[in-house]
Design a protein around this motif. Structure first.
Motif, PDB file in Angstrom:
ATOM      1  N   MET A 135       3.743  63.245 147.625  1.00 25.93           N
ATOM      2  CA  MET A 135       3.498  62.477 146.403  1.00 25.93           C
ATOM      3  C   MET A 135       3.044  61.078 146.774  1.00 25.93           C
ATOM      4  O   MET A 135       3.399  60.561 147.828  1.00 25.93           O
ATOM      5  CB  MET A 135       4.748  62.406 145.526  1.00 25.93           C
ATOM      6  CG  MET A 135       5.121  63.746 144.931  1.00 25.93           C
ATOM      7  SD  MET A 135       6.425  63.607 143.700  1.00 25.93           S
ATOM      8  CE  MET A 135       5.492  63.004 142.312  1.00 25.93           C
ATOM      9  N   THR A 136       2.270  60.495 145.885  1.00 24.58           N
ATOM     10  CA  THR A 136       1.875  59.102 146.010  1.00 24.58           C
ATOM     11  C   THR A 136       1.811  58.535 144.605  1.00 24.58           C
ATOM     12  O   THR A 136       2.070  59.239 143.625  1.00 24.58           O
ATOM     13  CB  THR A 136       0.537  58.961 146.777  1.00 24.58           C
ATOM     14  OG1 THR A 136       0.304  57.579 147.042  1.00 24.58           O
ATOM     15  CG2 THR A 136      -0.623  59.568 146.025  1.00 24.58           C
ATOM     16  N   GLN A 137       1.473  57.257 144.482  1.00 27.31           N
ATOM     17  CA  GLN A 137       1.487  56.637 143.155  1.00 27.31           C
ATOM     18  C   GLN A 137       0.463  55.528 143.051  1.00 27.31           C
ATOM     19  O   GLN A 137      -0.098  55.081 144.043  1.00 27.31           O
ATOM     20  CB  GLN A 137       2.870  56.064 142.863  1.00 27.31           C
ATOM     21  CG  GLN A 137       3.265  54.923 143.792  1.00 27.31           C
ATOM     22  CD  GLN A 137       4.695  54.479 143.599  1.00 27.31           C
ATOM     23  OE1 GLN A 137       5.538  55.247 143.142  1.00 27.31           O
ATOM     24  NE2 GLN A 137       4.986  53.241 143.950  1.00 27.31           N
ATOM     25  N   GLY A 138       0.237  55.099 141.830  1.00 22.37           N
ATOM     26  CA  GLY A 138      -0.649  53.984 141.558  1.00 22.37           C
ATOM     27  C   GLY A 138      -0.268  53.340 140.236  1.00 22.37           C
ATOM     28  O   GLY A 138       0.387  53.963 139.399  1.00 22.37           O
ATOM     29  N   GLU A 139      -0.691  52.111 140.062  1.00 23.68           N
ATOM     30  CA  GLU A 139      -0.396  51.420 138.799  1.00 23.68           C
ATOM     31  C   GLU A 139      -1.239  51.956 137.648  1.00 23.68           C
ATOM     32  O   GLU A 139      -0.847  51.851 136.497  1.00 23.68           O
ATOM     33  CB  GLU A 139      -0.596  49.921 138.961  1.00 23.68           C
ATOM     34  CG  GLU A 139       0.445  49.284 139.859  1.00 23.68           C
ATOM     35  CD  GLU A 139       0.314  47.777 139.944  1.00 23.68           C
ATOM     36  OE1 GLU A 139      -0.306  47.160 139.063  1.00 23.68           O
ATOM     37  OE2 GLU A 139       0.843  47.209 140.915  1.00 23.68           O
ATOM     38  N   THR A 140      -2.413  52.519 137.986  1.00 19.98           N
ATOM     39  CA  THR A 140      -3.285  53.122 136.982  1.00 19.98           C
ATOM     40  C   THR A 140      -3.605  54.540 137.433  1.00 19.98           C
ATOM     41  O   THR A 140      -3.398  54.897 138.601  1.00 19.98           O
ATOM     42  CB  THR A 140      -4.605  52.339 136.834  1.00 19.98           C
ATOM     43  OG1 THR A 140      -5.323  52.438 138.081  1.00 19.98           O
ATOM     44  CG2 THR A 140      -4.350  50.870 136.485  1.00 19.98           C
TER      45      THR A 140
END
Length: 146
Positions: A28-33
């Motif tokens: 998994m990874t993430q981003g603000e948008t």
């Protein structure tokens, strides 16, 4: 066909999360948008493939079939695939990297870069030259991602 992996994006609190279940046991990874999460998913896939390549592992064939509802395809950096195609054509021709470099009239270090996914910076004219050296024709196209 390009290497690709399924990814699912969803929002949790103020973050967009990207789940990539089919690489390295699920990551998994993430981003603000959402766009940042898409970029991070591609970067994750690229990084995990480079780790496998550096370890001398064979890459899995591209994922086939339809996506489940709510999922998208994520693609690694194209340099990985270009380097792997160059390597594959050389190996099919039964040549060492030194022999391939000589066939193309380039220095060994130059040819070596074309097979290195982290350093590959082959231009279209370079890829045409590689294709000709292996009895191929370069084909470049844009394809829908869905």
């Amino acid at each position: 066909m390009r290497l690709r992996y399924k990814v699912r994006y969803f929002q949790e609190d103020d973050w967009w999360l990207a789940e990539v279940p089919d690489i390295a046991g699920g990551q998994m990874t993430q981003g603000e948008t959402l766009e940042e999460a898409r970029h991070m998913a591609s970067d994750l896939v690229t990084t995990m493939l480079l780790v496998r390549i550096d370890a001398g592992e064979e890459l899995d064939p591209p994922t086939e079939g339809r996506l489940p509802s709510g999922w998208e395809w994520v693609y690694p950096d194209a340099r990985i695939e270009v380097a792997m195609m160059v390597r594959s054509e050389r190996q099919k021709a039964g040549l060492t990297m030194q022999q391939a470099a000589a066939r193309m009239g380039v220095k060994f270090a130059t040819y070596q870069r074309w097979e290195d996914p982290e350093k590959c910076n082959a231009t279209i004219s370079t890829l045409e030259r590689v294709a000709r050296a292996f009895g191929r024709v370069l084909e470049v196209r844009f394809k829908r991602t869905a």
